[in-house]
Structures are given as structure tokens and as C-alpha cells.
Design an enzyme around this catalytic site. Structure first.
Site, PDB file in Angstrom:
ATOM      1  N   ASP A 108       0.866  -1.187   0.000  1.00 36.77           N
ATOM      2  CA  ASP A 108       0.000   0.000   0.000  1.00 36.77           C
ATOM      3  C   ASP A 108       0.899   1.232   0.000  1.00 36.77           C
ATOM      4  O   ASP A 108       1.710   1.411   0.906  1.00 36.77           O
ATOM      5  CB  ASP A 108      -0.893  -0.008   1.238  1.00 36.77           C
ATOM      6  CG  ASP A 108      -2.091   0.922   1.097  1.00 36.77           C
ATOM      7  OD1 ASP A 108      -2.115   1.720   0.137  1.00 36.77           O
ATOM      8  OD2 ASP A 108      -2.985   0.866   1.959  1.00 36.77           O
ATOM      9  N   ASP A 159      -3.071   2.311  -5.990  1.00 36.11           N
ATOM     10  CA  ASP A 159      -1.956   2.351  -5.043  1.00 36.11           C
ATOM     11  C   ASP A 159      -1.881   1.133  -4.123  1.00 36.11           C
ATOM     12  O   ASP A 159      -1.195   1.166  -3.105  1.00 36.11           O
ATOM     13  CB  ASP A 159      -2.036   3.617  -4.193  1.00 36.11           C
ATOM     14  CG  ASP A 159      -3.289   3.662  -3.323  1.00 36.11           C
ATOM     15  OD1 ASP A 159      -4.245   2.920  -3.613  1.00 36.11           O
ATOM     16  OD2 ASP A 159      -3.312   4.457  -2.368  1.00 36.11           O
ATOM     17  N   GLU A 160      -2.534   0.041  -4.498  1.00 38.96           N
ATOM     18  CA  GLU A 160      -2.642  -1.090  -3.571  1.00 38.96           C
ATOM     19  C   GLU A 160      -2.718  -2.395  -4.349  1.00 38.96           C
ATOM     20  O   GLU A 160      -3.433  -2.485  -5.342  1.00 38.96           O
ATOM     21  CB  GLU A 160      -3.902  -0.895  -2.717  1.00 38.96           C
ATOM     22  CG  GLU A 160      -4.129  -1.919  -1.645  1.00 38.96           C
ATOM     23  CD  GLU A 160      -5.423  -1.640  -0.891  1.00 38.96           C
ATOM     24  OE1 GLU A 160      -5.713  -2.398   0.041  1.00 38.96           O
ATOM     25  OE2 GLU A 160      -6.151  -0.684  -1.260  1.00 38.96           O
TER      26      GLU A 160
END
Length: 472
Positions: free
Chosen positions: A11, A105-106
Site C-alpha cells: 500500500d 496504489d494497492e
């Protein structure tokens, strides 16, 4: 269950805000808030410096401005975020073909399926855990070197525990949960820490006296099924005991994005139903934007007091991620449903997904500009009403919204620009017919600020600059 914590959950830390700080030297170490800047805007991401003041994701932008008035408030630059995301995901795919990207973003990655899989299988668990830690640290170092950004990673034998570990690792850290330690880690946590446990499930467990994951894990599965229903109760029972056999699924291509809520007390008031649809639309938009997507078809789901479930949908002329458009469409669809008797569940979703486009961004900017222009016109009308007879009226002050309503160019805070004389920079703000630009690049010192007319022909929009020099 695995004997080595070979599933990683990565993350990126305060991703949107961190990209802005990396791209803009003058903002490093200062509070930065990224999100919608209009009257109904919502915070997408706040830097850690802004979080000290209580600013957080999903907060109304108006509240954030009151809590942290000196922060830099910027419009999202989705093109830049996607470019960085693609770099990070490519690094993860070097470790394994099994990379499950959850958002921009993960992502999860399964190391057991990659080049290190044989080595992890051939060594004792302790050595395997040490190898996983080294791989994860190298990945974090590579991300920092290539992008200048930090990432937090959780490593475990399941997706559930890897996700929880990455939350514990924030910011800029690494946490490993050794197989066999799942219940010890989960036990003290509140029940909301479990995936799928929302407000309604939390209240049902609370009424039964179950406040922590350990207390839920001690309950027989039959009791949880009685409280929560067969499928949900069985799932919560497994999760509470740290049991999660979900595989890392690569190339997830969501066909829709949706959110829903179940209400403890049936909603009987139409105005309350419409308000809840607005709230759900805002949550749905946040998920859309996190995934860098937009969609054409808006869908609502309504479960009535008698458990009958209805859906209604409307297809728009083009893809959008505009919260106002989606909320207004959901409200129109609700008018087609009989709401008498009470509503147990509401959901809002968007399908026919498309990649987010820059044109979508400026369409939203124009809508917010029109909103500002309307507010300015109302203020001027109010001022005119207060003017005494024979007294000269105060001259109206032009605003960014008024300029944009007249067809001049739109400049949004944070936007990349280039000037023929001064080079690359970014917009700090605009109004009264002028735009203020700070001229700096990711690898320069903090730059100087200059002001131009909004229609200065030497000033033009530009593509985002790379955060790091391209490696040969």
C-alpha cells in the site's frame, strides 16, 4: 494455510499527496490535501502532515479547510498517479505473475508463484520468512529509488493477514505475520478490523456482547450464522480465526464498482433515502477514482422491508466519475421505486467502466466553475438588494468561476503547466482574471512564484514530469 508468509500486500503511503510532494519541492514536509475543490468536494488523500490536524480521506473538503487552513489544496492529477502506479505494479510483477491490483496504489503479490517460489519451498519456515523479509525490503527500496515515494508492506500466509499487517506497517514500514500467529494478532482488534464487517454487522455483534475479534472467534459458527445469516456468519467465523484461503487473482478487471449499506432500522422517510443515496454515490465515486476509472451506467439496488430486492439502471451519454452526476442519476432512479413500507438496504453502483480521461477532469472543473459563478452572482444580487437608493453599488469582483463561465481557460490548483519563458511549473491558484504559477520541477529547489493573465498565450497546460530521471 502456508508455512511461510509468502503473500505480500503493498500500500503506497498517502499516495496522491505523496506524489504531489515529490513533484513539487516547495510542498515537501508541508500539509497537502488532494480532492474535489468545489462546495461539495471530498478529500481523496491527505499527507501525514495534514493528518496531524485531523484531516483524513472521505472528509468534506470544507471541514478539512477549517481544520488545516494553511495546507495546499490541490486538484487530483490522475495521469501522474497512473504513471507512478504502473511503475510500481511492474516492479511487483517482476516478483511473481500473480499480482492482484486492488486500486491505483494497492496490490497483493504471491511470491510462491514467482522466481523465488522454489527457494521458499526448499528451506525451513524460519529461513523462508527471512527470505520473504529481504524480498519485501528490496521492493520497498526499489520503489523509493525509482519513484522517490514510500510504501508499506504486510507479509503473511493469507490475504487477510497481509492486509492487516500492511495497515500496522504504515507509514513506510514492513510487518510480517508468521503463520500460526494469526489469532494472536487478530484477537485484540475490534470486530470492524475484519473484512465485510460494516456498521450493521458490528451492531449485530455488539448486541450479542461481541466487541473484539477474539470474542467472535470463540463463538460456535452456528451462533454467528444465527446472528448474521448463513453465508455472512460462516465467513466472519473463518476470518475471526485467521482462516483465509482466497487466492491472489491476477489481472482483476472489475466490470463494475458498487457500494451498499444495510440499515438497522428500515428507512421510511423519502428524504432520508435520498440523503443515503447521496452518501453512497460519494463512496462509489471514491472507489472509482482510486481505481482510475469512470463509468457510463448508474445502478441502484433497493431491498424493501419484505426482503424483495429491486434494481434500476440508467446509461449516460458518456463515462463519468462526477459525484453530482451519479448522485442525481441515483435519485432519478429512486423515483421509479415504491419506497413505502421501509427500506432495509440501499446500494449505488457504476458499470460499463472506462479508463479515466483528462477530459473528464476538466468537465468536472467546468461544473465547479459554474457553481462558483452562480454563488458569485447570488452574492452580487444580495449586495444590490442592500444598496441604499442613490448610493453607487459596489463594483462586482471577478472570480475564477466568473472567468471560466465566460469561456476563458480553466486553471486548477496543482495542474502542470509550461511557460515559454520560465519553463515548467504548476498552478498555485487563480482568480480575478489571473493565474499564479510556481516554477519548479521534481529535481529543482523550491521555485519562484509569478502571476499571469488567465489567457496569457505563453502559458499552456503540460504533461506531468517524471519524479525521477528515466533509468537507462
Amino acid at each position: 494455510m502456508r508455512t511461510v508468509p509468502s503473500i505480500l500486500h503493498l500500500d503506497m503511503d498517502a499516495f496522491f499527496a505523496s506524489v504531489e510532494q515529490a513533484a513539487k519541492p516547495s510542498l515537501r514536509g508541508k500539509p497537502v490535501v488532494v480532492g474535489g475543490l468545489g462546495g461539495r468536494g471530498v478529500v481523496s488523500t491527505a499527507s501525514y502532515e495534514a493528518r496531524v490536524f485531523g484531516v483524513h480521506s472521505a472528509m468534506a473538503m470544507a471541514v478539512a479547510r477549517r481544520l488545516c487552513p494553511n495546507a495546499a489544496y490541490l486538484w487530483p492529477r490522475f495521469v501522474a498517479y497512473r504513471e507512478i502506479s504502473e511503475q510500481v505494479m511492474a516492479m511487483m510483477r517482476e516478483l511473481s505473475p500473480l499480482v492482484e491490483q486492488l486500486s491505483v496504489d494497492e496490490a497483493y503479490v504471491d511470491l510462491a508463484a514467482g522466481p523465488y517460489g522454489a527457494a521458499l519451498a526448499a528451506v525451513p519456515p524460519g529461513e523462508g520468512t527471512a527470505l520473504v523479509e529481504a524480498i519485501a525490503q528490496d521492493l520497498r527500496a526499489d520503489i523509493r529509488r525509482r519513484t522517490g515515494l514510500t510504501a508499506s508492506i504486510g507479509a503473511a500466509g493469507s490475504k487477510l493477514m497481509a492486509k492487516i499487517a500492511s495497515e500496522q506497517a504504515k507509514p513506510d514500514g514492513l510487518v510480517l505475520v508468521a503463520p500460526g500467529q494469526e489469532r494472536a494478532v487478530l484477537g485484540p482488534m475490534p470486530v470492524r478490523a475484519l473484512p465485510g464487517v460494516g456498521p450493521a454487522t458490528e451492531q449485530a455483534l455488539r448486541r450479542a456482547g461481541l466487541l473484539t475479534v477474539a470474542e467472535v472467534a470463540e463463538q460456535p459458527e452456528d451462533e454467528l450464522v444465527r446472528l448474521l445469516g448463513r453465508a455472512h456468519g460462516a465467513g466472519v467465523s473463518l476470518m475471526a480465526r485467521g482462516l483465509d484461503e482466497r487466492a491472489v487473482v491476477p489481472d482483476r478487471d472489475a466490470k463494475s464498482v458498487s457500494v451498499e449499506d444495510t440499515y438497522e432500522v428500515d428507512l421510511a422517510d423519502r428524504d432520508r433515502v435520498l440523503h443515503e443515496l447521496d452518501v453512497l454515490a460519494a463512496r462509489c465515486v471514491r472507489r472509482l477514482r482510486a481505481a482510475g476509472r469512470s463509468g457510463r451506467t448508474v445502478v441502484i439496488k433497493v431491498r424493501r422491508f419484505d426482503f424483495s430486492t429491486l434494481t434500476r439502471s440508467e446509461t449516460l451519454r458518456g463515462p463519468t466519475d462526477d459525484e453530482r452526476v451519479i448522485a442525481a442519476t441515483a435519485r432519478r432512479l429512486a423515483a421509479q421505486v415504491n419506497l413505502t413500507g421501509g427500506i432495509r438496504l440501499l446500494g449505488v453502483g457504476v458499470s460499463q467502466l472506462a479508463e479515466f480521461t483528462q477530459e473528464d477532469l476538466f468537465a468536472q472543473a467546468a461544473a465547479e466553475a459554474a457553481e462558483e459563478a452562480e454563488a458569485q452572482a447570488a452574492a452580487e444580487a444580495e449586495q444590490a438588494d442592500r444598496t441604499e437608493p442613490g448610493e453607487p453599488a459596489t463594483a462586482p469582483t471577478p472570480t475564477a468561476g466568473a472567468d471560466q463561465a465566460l469561456g476563458t481557460r480553466i486553471w486548477m490548483p496543482g495542474q502542470d503547466v509550461r511557460h515559454e519563458e520560465f519553463g515548467a511549473g504548476w498552478v498555485q491558484g487563480s482568480g480575478v482574471g489571473r493565474v499564479t504559477v510556481r516554477f519548479e520541477t521534481p529535481d529543482s529547489p523550491p521555485g519562484r512564484v509569478r502571476t499571469f493573465l488567465v489567457d496569457d498565450p505563453a502559458l499552456s497546460p503540460a504533461e506531468p514530469l517524471p519524479l525521477r530521471p528515466v533509468e537507462e
